[in-house]
Each structure stands twice: as structure tokens, then as C-alpha cells.
Design a protein around this motif. Structure first.
Motif, mmCIF file in Angstrom:
data_model
loop_
_atom_site.group_PDB
_atom_site.id
_atom_site.type_symbol
_atom_site.label_atom_id
_atom_site.label_comp_id
_atom_site.label_asym_id
_atom_site.label_seq_id
_atom_site.Cartn_x
_atom_site.Cartn_y
_atom_site.Cartn_z
ATOM 1 N N LEU A 62 0.833 -1.205 0.000
ATOM 2 C CA LEU A 62 0.000 0.000 0.000
ATOM 3 C C LEU A 62 0.868 1.257 0.000
ATOM 4 N N TRP A 63 1.956 1.215 0.745
ATOM 5 C CA TRP A 63 2.882 2.344 0.780
ATOM 6 C C TRP A 63 3.537 2.549 -0.589
ATOM 7 N N PHE A 64 3.852 1.447 -1.266
ATOM 8 C CA PHE A 64 4.425 1.556 -2.604
ATOM 9 C C PHE A 64 3.438 2.180 -3.574
ATOM 10 N N TYR A 65 2.155 1.822 -3.491
ATOM 11 C CA TYR A 65 1.151 2.425 -4.370
ATOM 12 C C TYR A 65 1.144 3.936 -4.233
ATOM 13 N N ILE A 66 1.180 4.393 -3.002
ATOM 14 C CA ILE A 66 1.173 5.843 -2.748
ATOM 15 C C ILE A 66 2.417 6.490 -3.340
ATOM 16 N N TYR A 67 3.562 5.860 -3.118
ATOM 17 C CA TYR A 67 4.822 6.401 -3.625
ATOM 18 C C TYR A 67 4.818 6.466 -5.147
ATOM 19 N N PHE A 68 4.316 5.446 -5.790
ATOM 20 C CA PHE A 68 4.281 5.407 -7.253
ATOM 21 C C PHE A 68 3.433 6.548 -7.801
ATOM 22 N N VAL A 70 2.759 9.414 -6.404
ATOM 23 C CA VAL A 70 3.440 10.686 -6.167
ATOM 24 C C VAL A 70 4.561 10.891 -7.193
ATOM 25 N N VAL A 71 5.354 9.853 -7.442
ATOM 26 C CA VAL A 71 6.464 9.958 -8.390
ATOM 27 C C VAL A 71 5.957 10.281 -9.796
ATOM 28 N N GLY A 73 3.046 11.643 -10.565
ATOM 29 C CA GLY A 73 2.429 12.969 -10.548
ATOM 30 C C GLY A 73 3.446 14.091 -10.663
ATOM 31 N N LEU A 74 4.577 13.948 -9.977
ATOM 32 C CA LEU A 74 5.621 14.972 -10.051
ATOM 33 C C LEU A 74 6.223 15.045 -11.457
ATOM 34 N N PHE A 75 6.478 13.897 -12.051
ATOM 35 C CA PHE A 75 7.058 13.869 -13.401
ATOM 36 C C PHE A 75 6.093 14.459 -14.419
ATOM 37 N N TYR A 76 4.824 14.067 -14.318
ATOM 38 C CA TYR A 76 3.818 14.586 -15.243
ATOM 39 C C TYR A 76 3.648 16.098 -15.067
ATOM 40 N N GLY A 77 3.610 16.543 -13.826
ATOM 41 C CA GLY A 77 3.432 17.969 -13.559
ATOM 42 C C GLY A 77 4.572 18.797 -14.125
#
Length: 413
Positions: A62-68, A70-71, A73-77
Motif C-alpha cells: 500500500l505504501w508503494f502504491y502511494i509512492y508510485f 506521487v512519483v 504525478g511529479l514527473f507529469y506535472g
């Protein structure tokens, strides 16, 4: 080929590769353990393996899902703000979905490998000690496999569906780009074929190779530590004896050997594939002209053009003979190589049946990943041929005269 679908392709792919590498390093050297601060700690070294679907909603996952998220989202943004592109949702967000599905399928393989250890140890116990295992236990083990297999099938179907749409969107982007420059391109021989067929084949072939490459890398990340851990059960290797991390070293040496062997055996294939498209295009061009002009596609000229087609095909067939021989011998040797490595350990009775199954699967997963170039060589050859044709096609838009083989493709393909 790339500008139509990706923002600033060279910079984009470099940044994507560096961002992925940074994300992996940050995850393994800090963020993975940081999840404990939010009640989502990673699995401990002494924790029993989680077998079954519950593996995918453990706290660490579950923690990995959140991290993925975020990563990504930052790249796309970053790219959406600095260099917006009409196809950015597909080239970035959908590509990230495909990346996640590929990772998920690798983790399914990890779960299946854990299942193999416990289930086949249970089978060994039942075979060596009659009536020591209840039939219900074996049925339960089989049902766990069925459920995991159903998940694997579902993820595979979803992934295939999204890949198909991704490929067509990329083809659409290339088609729109080339058609917007059609007045400058229409005079090039084979222009219609390159826009209609080559764009489709290029996007499809590159996507297949890209997904395979990503899956190979992710498989290595998932199975190399496991293979290193399983190496502790190996007594010795044939001939070389006792060495550190024997299975990892053996997998690496064997895969590098196979890659170099097949690359040398197939070194002539890319040029032959490219020439094949040239002679086929020249033959097709004459036939097309013959549909509208009585003085074209005459028997003598057509016979000569088809003779060139036949000559190149026969050369291709000849070189494929020894390439296929080498490939077939290596593939068959690969089937028994892992077993041969384990002969001293099996003879010493140092493995249970479950451990044997786990080692064989982990070893084959790692070698298959290392052998990416071996399995993908013919596809890479085809891609190189298509790329050369489209590159020659694009050179017209760059106002740069094509050179070498590209010049031949533009003038006489």
C-alpha cells in the motif's frame, strides 16, 4: 516518430530514465522504511512470506502504491508545466499505467514463486510420509494457485487492451504529423506506405520491445535479491566448485554468453531486412505505375525487379539458417543449464522439492531477463529496418539530405 507523441523526445527520455533510476534508489534507500512513520512498515527479514492475493494489500505494498502515484504525478506535472504537449496524457500518464501493470505482473510471478516453495514441500511431505497430509491441504494449495493465475490473466488482458490503444494513439500522432506536412512528403517514393504502414509497425514494434525491456529490468530487481538469497542453499557448482553467489554469477555469465553468441550470428540480418524493404518497395512502385500507364510494369522490367526481390529473400533465408541453428542450440541448452548447475546440490540432498522449484523458477526468470537481446533480436532487427525508412522519410522535413542507406531508401526504395 517521437516528436509527434512525446514532448522534446531526447530530453524527455533522458529525464524519464534518470527519474526512474532516482525513484528506485530513493525507494530502496529511504522511502520504503519511511512508511513505518505512517503505519505502513516494510516486511521484516524474519516475517513469513505472504502467499496469495493478500500479498498485494500488505502494508508495504500500500505504501508503494502511494509512492508510485506521487512519483508519476511529479514527473507529469513538470512536463505539463514546462513543455505541454497535446498527447501528454497518453505519452506520460498511460505509459505510467502500463509501467505499473508490468510491475504488478512481475510481483504476481514473485507470489507464485513463494507458493511453489510451500506447495511443493507439502507435496514432498505427502509423497515421503503417507497420510501425513490431508487432501484438503493440497486442494487448498491448488486453489491458491488458481486465484493467483486468474489475477495474472486479468492483468495481462487489461495490459494488452491498454497497449493496443496506446499504440494506435501513437500511430495517430505520427499520422497527423506526417499528413500536416504531406505537400512536402508526397513526392517521396513510398510516401503512402510509410504513413499508412510503417508508422503502425514502428509504434507497435517499439512498444512491444519497450514493455519487454521494462519487464526484464523489473524482473531483475525483484528476483536478483531472491536468487542471491537462494544461492545459500547451493553446495557447489559443477567444474568451478564453491563460489560466492553461485546462481547469480552463473545466470549472468550464461546470459552474456548467449547474447553475444546470437548477436554475432545475426549481425547481417539488419542490413538484409532493410534491403528487403527497398527491393519490395521498388517492385511495388512499378506495379502501381503499371495500373495507370501502359508503358510501365513491362515484363522485362518487372522480371528484373522481382529477381532482386528473390535474390535478397534467398540471402535472408541463407543467413537465417545458421542463425536459427545457433539460437535453437542455445535455447535447448538453456532448458537443462539450470538443472546441471544444481546436480551437486541435489546429489548432496541439500534441497527440498519446494526449494528446488523456487530456485529453478527464480533462475530462469533472471536468465530470461538477462537474455532480453536474445529473445528480442529478430524484433529489434525489424525495428531497425523500419526506423531507417522513417528516418529517411523525416529527413525531408529537416531539410537535411539523407546519407548512406537512407539516401538509397529515399531514391530507390
Amino acid at each position: 516518430m517521437f516528436t509527434s507523441f512525446f514532448p522534446k523526445p531526447k530530453l524527455f527520455f533522458i529525464s524519464a530514465a534518470l527519474w526512474c533510476l532516482a525513484a528506485i534508489l530513493i525507494w530502496y534507500f529511504g522511502v520504503r522504511d519511511l512508511g513505518a512513520s505512517f503505519g505502513l512498515p516494510p516486511a521484516g527479514p524474519n516475517d513469513p512470506p505472504v502467499i496469495g492475493l493478500s500479498y498485494f494489500w500488505t502494508k508495504s505494498f500500500l505504501w508503494f502504491y502511494i509512492y508510485f502515484v506521487v512519483v508519476v504525478g511529479l514527473f507529469y506535472g513538470f512536463w505539463a508545466i514546462t513543455n505541454p504537449h497535446p498527447w501528454q496524457n497518453w505519452s506520460i500518464l498511460v505509459a505510467a499505467v502500463l509501467l505499473f501493470l508490468t510491475y504488478f505482473s512481475v510481483q504476481v510471478a514473485v507470489v507464485l514463486n513463494s507458493w511453489r516453495g510451500s506447495f511443493y514441500d507439502l507435496v514432498q511431505k505427502a509423497l515421503t510420509k503417507p497420510n501425513s497430509v490431508e487432501p484438503a491441504q493440497l486442494y487448498a494449495g491448488v486453489m491458491i494457485f488458481v486465484v493467483i493465475a486468474c489475477v495474472a490473466i486479468t492483468v495481462g488482458v487489461i495490459n494488452s487492451f491498454i497497449v493496443s490503444h496506446f499504440i494506435f494513439r501513437w500511430r495517430t500522432a505520427m499520422n497527423d504529423y506526417f499528413m500536416s506536412h504531406w505537400p512536402r512528403l508526397r513526392h517521396i517514393e513510398g510516401a503512402s506506405q510509410r504513413v499508412q504502414e510503417d508508422t503502425m509497425r514502428f509504434s507497435q514494434t517499439l512498444e512491444v520491445l519497450g514493455i519487454s525491456l521494462v519487464k526484464s529490468v523489473m524482473t531483475l530487481i525483484a528476483f536478483l535479491p531472491l536468487l542471491a538469497q537462494l544461492s545459500s542453499h547451493v553446495v557447489a557448482l559443477p567444474i568451478v566448485g564453491v563460489i560466492p553467489y553461485p546462481l547469480v554469477i552463473a545466470a549472468l555469465v550464461w546470459s552474456v554468453f548467449g547474447t553475444v553468441l546470437l548477436a554475432v550470428a545475426g549481425i547481417k540480418l539488419p542490413g538484409l531486412y532493410f534491403n528487403n524493404q527497398k527491393v519490395e518497395a521498388a517492385y511495388r512502385k512499378e506495379l502501381v505505375y503499371g495500373e495507370d500507364h501502359d508503358d510501365r510494369a513491362q515484363p522485362v522490367s518487372v522480371r528484373e525487379l522481382f529477381r532482386n526481390v528473390r535474390k535478397n529473400y534467398f540471402r535472408l533465408y541463407f543467413h537465417y539458417v545458421y542463425f536459427n541453428i545457433v539460437a535453437a542450440i542455445y535455447v535447448q541448452a538453456d532448458v537443462v543449464f539450470g538443472l546441471v548447475l544444481l546436480v551437486p546440490t541435489i546429489a548432496a540432498g541439500a534441497l527440498t522439492f519446494g526449494l528446488y522449484q523456487q530456485i529453478r523458477f527464480a533462475f530462469s526468470s533472471v536468465t530470461d531477463s538477462f537474455q532480453y537481446l536474445v529473445s528480442a533480436w529478430t524484433t529489434i532487427v525489424e525495428l531497425l529496418s523500419i526506423h531507417k525508412r522513417l528516418k529517411a522519410f523525416e529527413s525531408t522535413l529537416d531539410d537535411a539530405p539523407p546519407t548512406g542507406m537512407q539516401q538509397q531508401s529515399v531514391q530507390g526504395a
